[in-house]
Design an enzyme around this catalytic site. Structure first.
Site, mmCIF file in Angstrom:
data_model
loop_
_atom_site.group_PDB
_atom_site.id
_atom_site.type_symbol
_atom_site.label_atom_id
_atom_site.label_comp_id
_atom_site.label_asym_id
_atom_site.label_seq_id
_atom_site.Cartn_x
_atom_site.Cartn_y
_atom_site.Cartn_z
ATOM 1 N N ASP A 352 -30.396 -26.951 -2.849
ATOM 2 C CA ASP A 352 -30.136 -26.288 -4.133
ATOM 3 C C ASP A 352 -28.873 -26.847 -4.779
ATOM 4 O OD1 ASP A 352 -29.704 -23.766 -6.027
ATOM 5 O OD2 ASP A 352 -31.700 -23.519 -5.146
ATOM 6 N N ASP A 464 -33.971 -25.625 -12.851
ATOM 7 C CA ASP A 464 -33.249 -24.388 -13.165
ATOM 8 C C ASP A 464 -32.714 -24.426 -14.598
ATOM 9 O OD1 ASP A 464 -32.075 -21.933 -12.743
ATOM 10 O OD2 ASP A 464 -30.877 -22.547 -11.016
ATOM 11 N N ASP A 534 -33.678 -13.771 -9.055
ATOM 12 C CA ASP A 534 -32.561 -13.991 -8.124
ATOM 13 C C ASP A 534 -32.382 -12.795 -7.207
ATOM 14 O OD1 ASP A 534 -31.848 -16.531 -8.746
ATOM 15 O OD2 ASP A 534 -30.201 -15.994 -10.087
HETATM 16 C C1 DGJ Z 1 -29.879 -19.686 -10.290
HETATM 17 C C2 DGJ Z 1 -31.100 -19.705 -9.433
HETATM 18 O O1 DGJ Z 1 -31.943 -18.653 -9.752
HETATM 19 C C3 DGJ Z 1 -30.684 -19.651 -7.964
HETATM 20 O O2 DGJ Z 1 -31.812 -19.579 -7.148
HETATM 21 C C4 DGJ Z 1 -29.864 -20.864 -7.665
HETATM 22 O O3 DGJ Z 1 -30.642 -22.021 -7.786
HETATM 23 C C5 DGJ Z 1 -28.659 -20.926 -8.594
HETATM 24 N N1 DGJ Z 1 -29.049 -20.828 -9.968
HETATM 25 C C6 DGJ Z 1 -27.885 -22.195 -8.393
HETATM 26 O O4 DGJ Z 1 -26.868 -22.332 -9.285
#
Ligand code: DGJ
Length: 715
Positions: A352, A464, A534
């Site tokens: 990530d 993202d 999240d």
């Molecule tokens: C937001 C995402 O939803 C998370 O899963 C993760 O990837 C973070 N950003 C990383 O900055």
């Protein structure tokens, strides 16, 4: 499917369960009916009833216009409106002609339902004074109806389109509820149902993303509509940017339901000779309640919308290091987690945020897409190969639409972000947003993605997007086109996604926007799955996944087992509970697997094996909701049906004193068949559906689950 009565000028769009009837009356296009299927659309008698009730009323006020415009007697919100060169906004559209195409044409540059064999009806309307032409396209596909507009300026003067709703239809039933999905970051797509009275119920996004707050979906239902019975009229916009959805209850009691681009942030200047296409809307009517509606959406999205080769493939079980390490990792730490993952049988490692530039926190480096050699001294290729040697595929996180003010990219191109001269550049999560309407920005992202994906064995991309638009103006557009910035951004984004997904068809793409901030059919066209939220807490996820399923299939939802106590809400739950919730989506882990207790390791491995056995059902089966976790309910339940198997998933939030054995009633079974569960108990389909199953199976503590497969017995 499309019947045309040329004499009466009636167009009847239908399949076995819905009808949508249009009629030309005195040059106007009327929406006479939308509802249950009609054998014949002989609805002329309805037109006779359209007349002013009092001398001070105007006819148009009571007319169910298919394309309501403002200024000539229809006093609701306009669906279509243009500002003319002389400044007035009168737009008088008269029906001119129709075309019946034997196929569904593509909508170039925009995501859309793909159904080449479906007939398409195109109706042409003209404003003869200004030369504005509107072509409305309708296709009956997969149980739903698609609708989009194409505007052309055949006049000599420029026009500005100020309202361009993709769909607007009249529901002639009284006393309806409006249903939609609202929320915020970490609590997306909560189900809302509320009665609407005379007036306008509207919600929107102005964020430049469909957003966490509202989903581009709106429905009307009768007050007694349930999951399984009653009427629902709904619309979904196949678009990932700002939108407006509304339900206007008119003085007639009819409700005009509408969805499309948001007039607050979207206008389009149409020069003489130019054309503009709106995004496509999908209209779904169900007489079998909300489950009936969801089945149609899920079917269309899986069979006619998503273009990824991964759409029907089993999705890999993944481990994502975000909640395990956040930005704080080394190559050795990543490999340690990957080794633990390999032992559990996990199939994909996703690295990530934090692998690039100087990215040790979220204050910097978006745009600097080269490897952070302090963390990964041997580079991406080496790491990916090490992970592949362990038997896992390798995936990588990107946030390509963004730029950190503290980045080499920003120092080189400070004007590439959305901004307005003389105004501060508002930061969100310490970052700005690139102007994807600019071809050079699009090309930068395309080149960067192609180079990175070619530089190492990368099988998966998490795409993202962690902030919404502010100062949505462009340094390269003239003043009269500044209100086009948001939509040009979306067209740029779709161009980039088209290029990259076409260039790397074997890469699995997962969409993400601070969790579920862009969970929409537009992204689903390019990417078969989206990180749902999240919020990874199992109890919170019951509502988020249940609400999301109203429109989107579970095969589109990412769902992971994360740590306990949970990082978002601090709740302590068993791995059994977390896994049972996560296995209903695209399953994965999001915690430090190298630090699992021996007991959790056993449970985690059992889940990996179980998901491998069940994912044909969860990713390919028909999903049906049984018990809602909303409105204070202590329970939630749903099922998947695939061939002769039914997967039942039941959840209880809190333990109850002196409990009453509530029952769960299964659905869509064969009444006469027998079904055996995994414990060896056999029940008739009729018993499971009508007598139900007492939920005595929950252990005696809070936050519990029960998941079992019923197999239909032969003979
Ligand atoms: C937001 C995402 O939803 C998370 O899963 C993760 O990837 C973070 N950003 C990383 O900055």
């Amino acid at each position: 499917m499309i019947h045309i009565d040329q004499t009466k000028q009636i167009f009847h769009l239908t399949d076995s369960h819905f009808s949508y009837v249009l009629k030309v009356h005195q040059g106007k296009l009327l929406n006479l009916y939308w509802g249950a299927a009609l054998a014949h659309a002989d609805l002329d008698y309805l037109v006779e009833a359209i007349r002013p009730g009092a001398s001070f009323e105007l006819t148009e006020q009571r007319t169910p216009l298919e394309l309501p415009t403002m200024g000539t007697g229809w006093y609701g919100m306009p669906a279509v409106q243009a500002q003319n060169a002389d400044g007035n906004t009168l737009t008088a559209l008269t029906y001119r002609s129709y075309r019946l195409l034997p196929h569904k044409p593509d909508l170039p540059g925009l995501p859309h339902v793909v159904d080449p064999a479906a007939e398409t009806l195109q109706l042409q309307l003209i404003d003869s004074l200004t030369g504005l032409e509107v072509i409305v396209s309708y296709t009956v596909s997969g149980g739903g109806l698609t609708r989009s507009l194409s505007f052309s300026n055949h006049g000599t003067q420029p026009l500005t389109l100020t309202h361009m709703a993709s769909a607007s239809a009249t529901v002639s039933a009284q006393g309806l509820d409006v249903i939609h999905l609202r929320g915020a970051h970490a609590r997306e797509r909560q189900l809302v149902r509320t009665p609407v009275g005379q007036g306008t119920y509207a919600f929107d996004s102005q964020r430049g993303a469909s957003g966490h707050e509202h989903n581009p979906f709106v429905a009307l239902a009768t007050p007694h509509t349930t999951e399984d019975s009653g009427q629902v009229w709904s619309m979904n916009l196949i678009y990932s940017g700002s939108f407006l959805a509304s339900a206007q209850v008119r003085e007639t009691g009819d409700t005009v339901l509408s969805i499309g681009l948001n007039p607050a942030v979207h206008q389009w200047r149409l020069e003489s000779g130019a054309q503009f296409d709106t995004p496509e809307a999908l209209l779904v009517y169900s007489s079998q309640g909300f489950n009936g509606m969801s089945h149609i959406y899920h079917h269309i999205f899986r069979e006619h919308l998503c273009q990824s080769p991964w759409n029907h493939r089993p999705r890999p079980i993944l481990i994502n290091n975000w909640e395990a390490t956040y930005f704080n990792f080394t190559e050795e730490k990543i490999l340690q987690i990957a080794r633990a993952a390999a032992q559990l049988g996990i199939e994909l490692f996703v690295l990530d945020d934090g692998w690039f530039g100087q990215r040790d926190d979220d204050h910097r480096s978006l745009g600097d897409w080269y490897v952070n050699t302090r963390k990964l001294p041997h580079g991406l290729k080496h790491l990916a190969e090490q992970i592949e040697a362990l038997g896992l595929r390798f995936g990588l996180w990107f946030e390509p639409e963004m730029i950190s003010p503290n980045s080499d990219l920003y120092r080189a191109h400070p004007d590439w972000c959305l901004h307005a001269p003389g105004r501060p550049r508002t930061e969100g999560r310490h970052q700005l947003i690139l102007d994807l309407g600019r071809p050079e920005v699009q090309q930068f992202i395309i080149n960067m993605m192609k180079e990175t994906l070619s530089s190492a064995p990368i099988s998966y991309v998490k795409w993202d997007m962690n902030r919404n638009m502010t100062e949505a103006f462009s340094a390269v557009l003239p003043p009269e086109r500044q209100m086009e910035t948001q939509h040009r951004y979306m067209l740029g984004l779709y161009h980039v996604l088209e290029e990259i997904t076409q260039a790397f068809p074997e890469v699995l793409f997962e969409s993400c926007a601070g969790g579920g901030g862009r969970f929409d059919a537009g992204m689903l066209y390019y990417m078969p799955q989206t990180w749902t939220s999240d919020n990874t807490d199992a109890i919170e996820r019951l509502g988020i996944q249940y609400g999301t399923s109203l429109v989107y299939p579970p095969s589109a939802m990412g769902a992971h087992i994360s740590a306990s106590p949970n990082h978002q809400v601090g709740r302590v739950t068993t791995m059994q509970m977390r896994g049972d919730v996560a296995l209903s989506g695209n399953f994965g882990f999001e915690l430090d697997l190298s630090r699992l207790s021996a007991e959790d390791r056993v449970t985690a491995k059992a889940f990996v094996n179980r998901v491998k056995a069940l994912r044909t059902i969860t990713q390919g089966g028909m999903f049906t909701r049984l018990i809602s976790p909303f409105e204070g309910s202590n329970y939630a339940a749903w099922q998947f049906t695939y061939e002769d198997q039914v997967l039942l998933c039941c959840f209880r939030k809190l333990n109850e004193p002196n409990p009453v054995p509530h029952r769960v009633y299964l659905k869509d079974l064969d009444e006469h068949a027998f079904y055996r569960d995994e414990a060896g108990h056999t029940y008739s389909g009729a018993a499971l559906m009508h007598a139900g199953l007492p939920m005595t199976f929950f252990p005696q503590h809070d936050f519990t689950s029960y998941v079992t497969v019923f197999t239909q017995q032969k003979g």
